[in-house]
Design an enzyme around this catalytic site. Sequence first.
Site: not given
Ligand code: FAD
Ligand code: FES
Length: 1308
Positions: A237, A240, A15, A1243
């Site tokens: 991570g 987002s 995906c 099926e």
């Molecule tokens: C498949 C999938 C399922 C998910 N399911 C859920 C769910 O069920 N519930 C839910 O709540 N969320 C869900 N999420 C969302 C996920 O929890 C958030 O995307 C995640 O917590 C963001 O953290 P990251 O470190 O990956 O952010 P990043 O993608 O690395 O950053 C996100 C944003 O935050 C900003 N940022 C990050 N850290 C800081 C900091 N310290 N100071 C200032 N700005 C900052 C960045 O500038 C950016 O704009 C899901 C995401 C995916 C891909």
């Molecule tokens: S290809 Fe689906 S989670 Fe990465």
Amino acid sequence: MTAFSVRLTGTKYGCGGGGCGACTVMISTYEPTSKKIRHYSANACLLPICSLYGAAVTTVEGVGSTKTRIHPVQERLAKCHGSQCGFCSPGMVMSIYTLLRNNPEPTSEQMIAALAGNLCRCTGYRPILDACKTFCKVRSNDDKNTRLCPLVWRTVGKKNNFFSHKISTRLFSTDEFQPLDPTQELIFPPELMRMAENQPKRTLVFCGERMTWISPVSLDELLDLKAAHPKAPLVVGNTSVGPEMKFRGVFHPIVIAPARILDLNVVTHMDDGLTLGAACSLSLVKDILTNAISEFPEEKTKVFCAVLQQLRTLGGEQIRNVASLGGNIISRKSTSDLNPVLAASNCVLNLASKGRKRQIPLSDIFADGVGNNTITSEEILVSVHIPHSRKGEYVSAFRQAPRRENALPITNAGMRVLFEDGTDIIKDLSIFYGGAISTTICAKQTCWTLIGRHWNEQMLDEACRLLLQEIALPGSASGEKVDYKKTLIVSFFYRFFLEVLQSLKKMVNYNNSLLFQDPCHYPGVPMEYRSVLQDFQTKMPQSIQIYQDIDPSQSPQDPVGRPIMHQSGIMHATGEAVYVDDLPSVDGELFLAVVTSSRAHAKIVSIDTSEALQGPGVFDIITAHDGITLAITHHDKVLTVICVGQIVCAVVADSDVHAKQAAAKVKIEYEVLEPVILTIEEAIKHNSFFEPKRKLEQGNVDQAFETVDNIIEGEIHIGGQEHFYMETQSVLAVPKGEDKEMDVYVSTQHPAIIQEMVAASLGVPANRIMCHVKRVGGAFGGKLLKTGLLASVAAVAANKTSRAVRLILSRGDDMLITGGRHPFIGKYKVGFMNDGRIRAVDTKYYINAGCTPDESILVAEVSLLKMDNAYKIPNLRCWACACKTNLPSNAAFRGFGFPQSALVTETWITGVADKTGLSPEKIREINMYKENAQTHFKQKLDPQNLIRCWNECMEKSAYYSRKTAVIEFNKQNYWKKKGIAIVPMKFPFGLGTRYLSQAAALVHIYTDGSVLLTHGGIEMGQGIHTKMIQVASRELNIPMSRIHFCETSTRTVPNACASVGSAGTDVNGMAVKDACQTLLKRLQPIINKNPKGTWNDWIKEAFEQSVSLSATGYFRGYDENMDWEKGEGQPFTYFLYGAACSEVEINCLTGDHKNLRTDIVMDIGCSINPAVDIGQIEGAFVQGIGLYTMEELKYSPEGVLCTRGPDQYKIPAVCDIPEQFSVSLLSSSQNPYAIYASKGIGEAGLFLGCSVFFALRDAVTSVRNERGLKNTFSLNSPLTAEQIRASCADDFTEMVIGIGERCLSVFG
Ligand SMILES: Cc1cc2nc3c(=O)[nH]c(=O)nc-3n(C[C@H](O)[C@H](O)[C@H](O)COP(=O)(O)OP(=O)(O)OC[C@H]3O[C@@H](n4cnc5c(N)ncnc54)[C@H](O)[C@@H]3O)c2cc1C
Ligand code: FES
Ligand code: FES
């Protein structure tokens, strides 16, 4: 990372957005100060390569391989039959493996949690979990055999009369398994350890073609960077930022990665709570809070518990392992599960920018109502303070999502109340919601108004009304589910109300401390309301599979009837199994990206490709002028498009990325045409149908309606279904350079049609096109004509550029372009007697065919032929018409119309039950085929095994005693209800005409005695090659190990029919048998002369005597026919039968449900391979659960499919399978028409998923009866949480739709 540079192709791409888990890898990092190594699973598709500096990545290849040693996880997954198409298997292996690296003896709860982020479309998860259980710690009070290893290591000694065969429950043997030996695992690379220990930490900068990645090590440096590049996101991570860049075209030239900065990773225990660094992963936060809860007194940990409640189901483990706390907060998505609860709990953000530090309450960032407040673009979040709860303070968090786990919430909430000391008077109240509108919102006014109020019924009533006023959900902004979201808003508050009430009661009981109240009269929560305070939990399912053992006299070498592992099982689990995308790059290979129509019905005014052609690496653009039918060409040479997602042109470039970038630059001008028809209703209005319409009739329907006691009329809407095969559409076209020959490697169920379509597109004879299919990563009917179109585009591009061209559709494009199962509207009129006998039925099926006929007329026909399901209706008339709409053309899908038309049938059966006051199972029994009979098209059938399946299912499920228990449960529980239903099935087998079931095989014996087998069937997970090898092994009387299957190809078996309609094993098995018998006949004189000789002796001798050691085998097909003019025929060869009983529990406040138990009994003749066949039944059943209860396709009013990935479209996951799951194959069943008395099984099981639909209906009926809602109600498919909630009408739903005038009663 994997495909072309290092050739590690085991990690799969399902995906690209973190939603399916196919790409799971293990990341290991070393922390020099603690000297600890951390292993965690992650989705490779979202991992920026730069973030892995200093980390070790283990892919499935690193876990084990057939070249070195396979790992116990891989071995057990394969041997427990946990892989079918195998595309999800490497991801599954990696999730289990990572868990075992951290915990070699996990609990079953940990195991289940580890798999929440992995999807499998084939198996129904049961066999995967069986493999997992073999690693799990057995708790002392668990029964070792039945709880954690439920496959029951015993053979039930019961004999049946007919064959005196034993019944077996054993599909694999643990004796064969290697033990798990943690000392054998790969060690963390010492050079990375040295690097971490010796190298001073310094800023890292990686510069790519378009982007720069900067990873600072100190906070000051980070603040400087942020001041210099305020627009640059901080990426931790990437869960987002990553999806935004990939799917929404957001581009960041500079990215700052703060993960290595200590200040952002520190966890500090303070007197008043915990302060957590913003870069802490959500998994770490989960662990820290879990520990804190065990350390601190309960009173202090209410906030921690509430946050933890959300973290348990937030994403899958792979997401939580990388997603950061700060990222979740700062991205301020309305779907954040953390923001509402953190905001409600008075959490504080520690912010910093160059020269400035400050603290703000988290709630401040949502104070403006749009989530845009307060934080400047130069500020970063350093840490988050989560306070201890105080005495008299209660905190809760709630969420409802389309799937219980790994799904973004529809609505969630965080709530907190603080009472005046020792009273129930509200001192402070805080309520936040998420998911409802575009950001987290605070119900500020409501909270202020309620301060000073007692926690009682009047307060609840007012609170709900205030909440509905304050949280305005603009209909258009949310688009849909508005009423549901509003209902959840008040239902969540009601649940909070009950929780707090219960806690207050406890307080009264413990210390009589509530000053306000006489403790004896304090209400608390009555028993029947308490169960709603418990959320549904996912538990490790218990399961059992029962089948008839082979005859004891059968030769030990003869594999037929034994549960043989999938021929490619080990390859799947090691990632060595090759799919089209894994094929090595061909010299000079190019990539194709398609450009699709964004209009549902329009004239194409112009296509401007100039900018796209300028793009880097672009070679060419393929349009209709290249001789391929893309957009429809009218005779006046005007191009029109007739659905969104129709391929308009395709870009050929030197890389996938370049092709996609250029495709985005193609500009198409449209002139919208009228009408735009999207729905069945619109098609009826515009009289837009494909011809012919079909009808079947028997008896005298009109006359019968005049003599019946009662008539009901109704309709049911059944939504479509996306195939969601894990491997998306894939093709590699390789021109050979001579005589216009071309090799086409393609993921299809029908190589011959691909050959024909490609040859026609290139204007060459079919003999120049060689189609090759090694295996297909799931198809379910979706890889037929659409694949032909895609292969043709790739072939035209390859021909034009004289280069190999690869086309792998992204998940989003695949879902957008390819269509799926046909949505239906079934309208019915049913006449019946008061005793439940149905005398007359008149039904009409309207089928949304989409924009081209594809196979829709056939689907319409099959739906009519199979609509009687298990019932003899003396006077029956049914019609079907395929509606022509501007949606992508719908296609074949497992069951081919039967799952829809039979659901309509079962719906009117329950309608009759409602009207007569008899139970649905009685109506079913009364009207079921009972003796030799004729169908409504005059085909004879003997329903003996239908009755046997029904009776056995009744008995095995203990239906009546459980029904009594369900009634009892429902009496004792108000907000939770159970439901139970049993549904019979007759599934006719056949393709309607002889030529569609012809088949051929080719068997070569080489002089060393090894055998190469091929046939026209396609391996797409259903185990056909395994079964064919079993057949050849029996026929040639040699072990399976001597027989090899290489690929299906148009070069070896010409004109093979599609692998569809459950027919693969039946017809190809006959052909393989024929070929083997021919060979054996030739060998017989040699064997007779030397009966004690070995196989090799005979083969050697045969070669020396110039006996041909190669033979073809052929099967002419079944003699089937149907005369639609007369409405009669013999379109089927035989019938499969079955019955399923399911029990569910629903939460009436949210519409959520849990599948408690399913018992299936199936008559599939004599199974050639019970493991494979049971796997097919379970996999299809779970796909049926998806169809009938969760999978919901959504289109915009303009006809654009909105659900284009696992984020928006939810297929069943581990949490959706029944907690108790039993499958029994009917014993002593014979079938004279198919190979070795077996029956085609691919099926049939899908329809049985509707037993869950009807169990849910039963639960809803019980709610409605209790509440005195006597009017008839109809439920559509999929029966989602939203529909369940709406059907459980109560004061809250009434309030939402504005008719709830009376005061809320606290308890219903
Ligand atoms: C498949 C999938 C399922 C998910 N399911 C859920 C769910 O069920 N519930 C839910 O709540 N969320 C869900 N999420 C969302 C996920 O929890 C958030 O995307 C995640 O917590 C963001 O953290 P990251 O470190 O990956 O952010 P990043 O993608 O690395 O950053 C996100 C944003 O935050 C900003 N940022 C990050 N850290 C800081 C900091 N310290 N100071 C200032 N700005 C900052 C960045 O500038 C950016 O704009 C899901 C995401 C995916 C891909
Ligand atoms: S290809 Fe689906 S989670 Fe990465
Ligand atoms: S085996 Fe899991 S997706 Fe096919």
